[in-house]
Design a protein around this motif. Structure first.
Motif, PDB file in Angstrom:
ATOM      1  N   THR A 135      54.642 -47.633  25.420  1.00  0.00           N
ATOM      2  CA  THR A 135      54.813 -48.602  26.505  1.00  0.00           C
ATOM      3  C   THR A 135      53.925 -49.814  26.230  1.00  0.00           C
ATOM      4  O   THR A 135      52.934 -49.715  25.512  1.00  0.00           O
ATOM      5  CB  THR A 135      54.430 -48.022  27.886  1.00  0.00           C
ATOM      6  N   LEU A 179      57.826 -50.417  20.531  1.00  0.00           N
ATOM      7  CA  LEU A 179      58.522 -49.553  21.500  1.00  0.00           C
ATOM      8  C   LEU A 179      59.483 -48.585  20.816  1.00  0.00           C
ATOM      9  O   LEU A 179      59.845 -47.564  21.393  1.00  0.00           O
ATOM     10  CB  LEU A 179      59.250 -50.393  22.547  1.00  0.00           C
ATOM     11  N   SER A 205      55.499 -50.886  30.571  1.00  0.00           N
ATOM     12  CA  SER A 205      56.921 -51.200  30.490  1.00  0.00           C
ATOM     13  C   SER A 205      57.522 -50.732  29.167  1.00  0.00           C
ATOM     14  O   SER A 205      56.848 -50.674  28.149  1.00  0.00           O
ATOM     15  CB  SER A 205      57.108 -52.715  30.616  1.00  0.00           C
ATOM     16  N   THR A 206      58.802 -50.434  29.205  1.00  0.00           N
ATOM     17  CA  THR A 206      59.535 -50.114  27.977  1.00  0.00           C
ATOM     18  C   THR A 206      60.563 -51.200  27.663  1.00  0.00           C
ATOM     19  O   THR A 206      61.425 -51.021  26.819  1.00  0.00           O
ATOM     20  CB  THR A 206      60.246 -48.751  28.102  1.00  0.00           C
ATOM     21  N   THR A 246      58.884 -44.550  20.264  1.00  0.00           N
ATOM     22  CA  THR A 246      59.198 -43.516  21.246  1.00  0.00           C
ATOM     23  C   THR A 246      60.212 -42.535  20.662  1.00  0.00           C
ATOM     24  O   THR A 246      61.182 -42.923  20.027  1.00  0.00           O
ATOM     25  CB  THR A 246      59.761 -44.143  22.531  1.00  0.00           C
TER      26      THR A 246
END
Length: 142
Positions: A118, A137, A122-123, A140
């Motif tokens: 993040t 990001l 936020s992503t 992930t």
């Protein structure tokens, strides 16, 4: 580097290399993720960012030697952190925003590690800070 000298003479690494080191550590040890020193990861603070292994924002005191601050870990249910905090405003990204990579063993011995990236919570890849690190990001995993 001498044989078996990984924890005394590591090289600086990117977040993607941190992922590779964690995956290798878990595949070999099979019980938990490792702290930065155990996996041979070194990331010293720079002129633009503080780096640390904390779940909260980084500052100068959380990573004085580059190995993070976690000295010991439990054998089960360990969660690791890779965090970077920008020291000043960078383009449209305000100061003191956090890039976080939460690392967790998936529960099975030697199984794949799970990662959740993040940027200040936020992503969104369109965030003002995400444009500074367009591939972060993508670390992930599901």
């Amino acid at each position: 580097m001498k044989k078996n000298d990984i924890n005394t003479n590591p090289v600086f690494k990117t977040p993607a290399e941190y992922v590779k080191l964690q995956d290798a550590y878990v595949a070999e040890k099979g019980i938990r993720v490792g702290n930065w020193k155990e996996i041979g990861y070194l990331m010293q603070n720079s002129s633009n960012y503080w780096y640390c292994d904390a779940s909260s924002a980084c500052d100068d005191s959380k990573n004085a030697k580059g190995y993070g601050a976690t000295a010991s870990v439990a054998d089960n249910n360990y969660v690791g952190y890779w965090t970077a905090t920008n020291k000043a405003t960078l383009n449209d990204c305000a100061a003191k925003q956090d890039w976080k990579l939460v690392t967790a063993q998936n529960g099975s011995a030697g199984g794949m590690v799970k990662y959740a990236a993040t940027i200040h919570g936020s992503t969104s890849e369109t965030d003002d800070c995400a444009v500074l690190t367009p591939n972060f990001l993508k670390l992930t995993t599901n």
